[in-house]
Design a protein around this motif. Structure first.
Motif, short mmCIF file in Angstrom:
data_model
loop_
_atom_site.label_atom_id
_atom_site.label_comp_id
_atom_site.label_asym_id
_atom_site.label_seq_id
_atom_site.Cartn_x
_atom_site.Cartn_y
_atom_site.Cartn_z
N GLU A 1 0.79 -1.14 -0.10
CA GLU A 1 0.04 0.06 0.02
C GLU A 1 0.69 1.25 -0.07
N SER A 2 0.41 2.44 -0.67
CA SER A 2 1.12 3.36 -0.47
C SER A 2 1.00 4.50 0.89
N ASP A 3 1.86 5.53 1.09
CA ASP A 3 1.80 6.06 2.27
C ASP A 3 0.73 6.91 2.12
N GLN A 4 -0.29 7.01 3.05
CA GLN A 4 -1.52 7.68 3.01
C GLN A 4 -1.34 8.59 4.42
N ARG A 5 -0.58 8.74 5.06
CA ARG A 5 -0.71 9.32 6.30
C ARG A 5 -1.33 10.84 6.24
N ASP A 6 -0.84 11.52 5.28
CA ASP A 6 -1.40 12.88 4.86
C ASP A 6 -2.58 12.98 4.75
N LEU A 7 -3.19 12.06 4.10
CA LEU A 7 -4.73 12.04 3.95
C LEU A 7 -5.44 11.75 5.01
N TYR A 8 -4.86 10.54 5.97
CA TYR A 8 -5.65 10.14 7.09
C TYR A 8 -5.49 11.54 8.19
N GLN A 9 -4.65 12.11 8.03
CA GLN A 9 -4.18 13.19 9.23
C GLN A 9 -5.14 14.63 8.49
N SER A 10 -5.34 14.57 7.42
CA SER A 10 -6.12 15.69 7.18
C SER A 10 -7.34 15.71 7.79
N VAL A 11 -8.06 14.71 8.06
CA VAL A 11 -9.37 14.65 8.71
C VAL A 11 -9.38 14.77 10.31
N ALA A 12 -8.29 14.70 10.78
CA ALA A 12 -8.02 14.52 12.07
C ALA A 12 -8.08 16.22 12.77
N PRO A 13 -8.64 16.37 14.05
CA PRO A 13 -8.88 17.58 14.55
C PRO A 13 -7.58 18.35 14.84
N GLN A 14 -6.46 17.60 15.39
CA GLN A 14 -5.33 18.24 15.60
C GLN A 14 -4.16 17.24 15.05
N THR A 15 -2.99 17.52 14.61
CA THR A 15 -1.80 17.01 14.24
C THR A 15 -0.67 17.77 14.41
N GLU A 16 0.42 17.36 14.61
CA GLU A 16 1.65 18.12 14.65
C GLU A 16 2.75 17.13 14.60
N ALA A 17 3.57 17.57 13.76
CA ALA A 17 4.92 16.51 13.14
C ALA A 17 4.58 15.27 13.00
N GLY A 18 3.32 15.07 12.25
CA GLY A 18 3.02 13.75 11.79
C GLY A 18 2.39 13.09 12.85
N LEU A 19 2.07 13.56 14.16
CA LEU A 19 1.50 12.97 15.20
C LEU A 19 -0.01 13.45 15.45
N TYR A 20 -0.82 12.39 15.81
CA TYR A 20 -2.18 13.03 16.47
C TYR A 20 -2.19 13.61 17.71
N LEU A 21 -2.71 14.79 17.89
CA LEU A 21 -2.89 15.43 19.25
C LEU A 21 -4.26 15.07 19.78
N VAL A 22 -4.12 14.58 21.00
CA VAL A 22 -5.51 14.34 21.78
C VAL A 22 -5.39 15.00 23.12
N PRO A 23 -6.69 15.44 23.52
CA PRO A 23 -6.87 15.96 24.94
C PRO A 23 -6.19 15.19 25.96
N LYS A 24 -5.65 15.62 26.90
CA LYS A 24 -5.25 14.98 28.13
C LYS A 24 -6.32 14.50 28.96
N VAL A 25 -6.32 13.39 29.22
CA VAL A 25 -7.76 12.59 29.89
C VAL A 25 -7.40 12.15 31.39
N ILE A 26 -6.15 11.90 31.57
CA ILE A 26 -5.65 11.42 33.03
C ILE A 26 -4.62 12.50 33.56
N GLU A 27 -4.72 13.13 34.68
CA GLU A 27 -3.85 13.86 35.45
C GLU A 27 -2.92 13.27 36.30
#
Length: 95
Positions: free
Chosen positions: A69-95
């Motif tokens: 399969e071809s690399d589709q990371r950019d396509l998948y991350q384009s629909v994510a709410p937040q990304t940075e440096a190729g990583l998905y950013l998620v809200p902190k849920v555990i303190e």
């Protein structure tokens, strides 16, 4: 190894199994047969038997390790709410 009816009752008690006298007698007979079979099997000379990892001579079929399969990371991350440096950013849920 020999067992008595008291041994069978003790084992049943340890396993929290309620047994009657007739059940203990029947179980004693079955256990005696199992111990006889084990003794018979231990007499067999297995020193020349080579250890094996499987009971049948089977070989796992492997496929060639190649990219299908071809690399589709950019396509998948384009629909994510937040990304940075190729990583998905998620809200902190555990303190």
């Amino acid at each position: 190894m020999t067992l008595s009816v008291n041994d069978v009752k003790r084992i049943a008690d340890l396993a929290c199994i309620e047994t009657s006298e007739s059940e203990a007698q029947a179980t004693l007979g079955q256990l005696a047969d199992i111990f006889k079979l084990i003794e018979t099997m231990q007499v067999v000379d297995t020193s020349s038997v080579e250890p094996m990892s499987h009971a049948q001579d089977v070989v796992q079929r492997l496929r060639e390790d190649k990219i299908t399969e071809s690399d589709q990371r950019d396509l998948y991350q384009s629909v994510a709410p937040q990304t940075e440096a190729g990583l998905y950013l998620v809200p902190k849920v555990i303190e």
